[in-house]
Write a protein that holds these residues in place. Structure first.
Motif, PDB file in Angstrom:
ATOM      1  N   ASP A   1      -8.194  -8.568  -1.111  1.00 14.91           N
ATOM      2  CA  ASP A   1      -9.325  -8.313  -0.223  1.00 14.91           C
ATOM      3  C   ASP A   1      -9.790  -9.614   0.407  1.00 14.91           C
TER       4      ASP A   1
ATOM      5  N   PHE B   1     -10.566   4.745  -2.355  1.00 11.82           N
ATOM      6  CA  PHE B   1      -9.116   4.820  -2.160  1.00 11.82           C
ATOM      7  C   PHE B   1      -8.740   6.273  -1.915  1.00 11.82           C
TER       8      PHE B   1
ATOM      9  N   ASN C   1      -6.812  -5.093   5.592  1.00 13.45           N
ATOM     10  CA  ASN C   1      -6.664  -3.709   5.144  1.00 13.45           C
ATOM     11  C   ASN C   1      -6.320  -3.611   3.661  1.00 13.45           C
ATOM     12  N   HIS C   2      -6.733  -4.598   2.886  1.00 14.46           N
ATOM     13  CA  HIS C   2      -6.459  -4.617   1.455  1.00 14.46           C
ATOM     14  C   HIS C   2      -4.953  -4.618   1.189  1.00 14.46           C
ATOM     15  N   PRO C   3      -4.266  -5.622   1.724  1.00 16.66           N
ATOM     16  CA  PRO C   3      -2.800  -5.657   1.637  1.00 16.66           C
ATOM     17  C   PRO C   3      -2.285  -5.980   0.242  1.00 16.66           C
ATOM     18  N   THR C   4      -1.035  -5.607   0.022  1.00 17.70           N
ATOM     19  CA  THR C   4      -0.320  -6.010  -1.182  1.00 17.70           C
ATOM     20  C   THR C   4       0.314  -7.366  -0.911  1.00 17.70           C
TER      21      THR C   4
ATOM     22  N   HIS D   1      -3.621  -5.085  -4.830  1.00 14.83           N
ATOM     23  CA  HIS D   1      -4.111  -5.169  -3.455  1.00 14.83           C
ATOM     24  C   HIS D   1      -5.163  -6.266  -3.396  1.00 14.83           C
TER      25      HIS D   1
ATOM     26  N   ARG E   1      -3.423   6.860   1.228  1.00 14.80           N
ATOM     27  CA  ARG E   1      -3.302   5.605   0.477  1.00 14.80           C
ATOM     28  C   ARG E   1      -4.104   4.462   1.110  1.00 14.80           C
TER      29      ARG E   1
ATOM     30  N   THR F   1      -9.588  -9.248  -5.345  1.00  9.87           N
ATOM     31  CA  THR F   1      -8.567  -8.263  -5.677  1.00  9.87           C
ATOM     32  C   THR F   1      -9.242  -6.909  -5.780  1.00  9.87           C
TER      33      THR F   1
ATOM     34  N   HIS G   1     -15.125   0.011  -3.196  1.00  9.70           N
ATOM     35  CA  HIS G   1     -14.002   0.569  -2.458  1.00  9.70           C
ATOM     36  C   HIS G   1     -13.832   2.057  -2.711  1.00  9.70           C
TER      37      HIS G   1
ATOM     38  N   ASP H   1       2.954  -6.927   1.677  1.00  9.88           N
ATOM     39  CA  ASP H   1       2.395  -6.846   3.034  1.00  9.88           C
ATOM     40  C   ASP H   1       2.110  -8.248   3.575  1.00  9.88           C
TER      41      ASP H   1
END
Length: 121
Positions: free
Chosen positions: A69, A79, A20-23, A67, A84, A58, A77, A26
Motif C-alpha cells: 500500500d 477486498f 492499487n495495492h499491488p503484489t 499486497h 479481487r 502492507t 480495506h 505487479d
C-alpha cells in the motif's frame, strides 16, 4: 546517485503509480519497463525493507501474495472476493469500541473487510 538508491526509488515510484495495492510481482512488472536489468530478488528485497521501515504499508496476503500500500495515513480495506480488487475505507475510532480490552496496549489496528463490491454484487 548510487544504483541501489535508484532501484529503491524506482520501486517506490512503481507502488505510487500503480496505487492499487499491488503484489511484488505487479511492482516488478512495472519497474522492468524503465529498469529492465533489475532482478525480481531486488524488487522483493526492497519491498520487504520499505515495508519494515514504514515507507510503504502492507495489506496482507490475498490469493497467495502479499499486497502493498502506498498510502501512509491510517485507513482500512475492503477486498472484493469476486473481482479481487481493494477499496480504501477511511479510518474510524475502533479503539473506542474496544473498552473491554482496555488493558491491552494497542499500537496499530489493521482491518480488512471482505465481500462483494458494488460492481460485483
Amino acid at each position: 546517485m548510487k544504483r541501489n538508491t535508484i532501484q529503491r526509488q524506482a520501486i517506490l515510484d512503481a507502488i505510487n503509480s500503480l496505487a492499487n495495492h499491488p503484489t511484488a510481482e505487479d511492482v516488478y512488472v512495472q519497474v522492468i519497463k524503465t529498469h529492465p536489468t533489475i532482478s525480481k530478488a531486488t524488487v522483493y528485497r526492497n519491498l520487504a525493507a520499505a515495508a519494515e521501515n514504514g515507507e510503504i504499508g502492507t495489506v496482507g496476503i490475498f490469493d497467495g501474495a502479499m499486497h502493498f500500500d502506498h498510502k501512509k495515513e491510517e485507513h482500512f480495506h475492503f477486498f472484493c472476493d469476486k473481482c479481487r480488487g481493494f477499496i480504501d475505507i477511511p479510518s474510524f475510532d475502533l479503539k473506542a469500541n474496544l473498552t473491554p480490552f482496555n488493558k491491552l496496549d494497542i499500537k496499530k489496528i489493521e482491518l480488512t473487510l471482505r465481500g462483494l463490491c458494488e460492481d460485483c454484487k
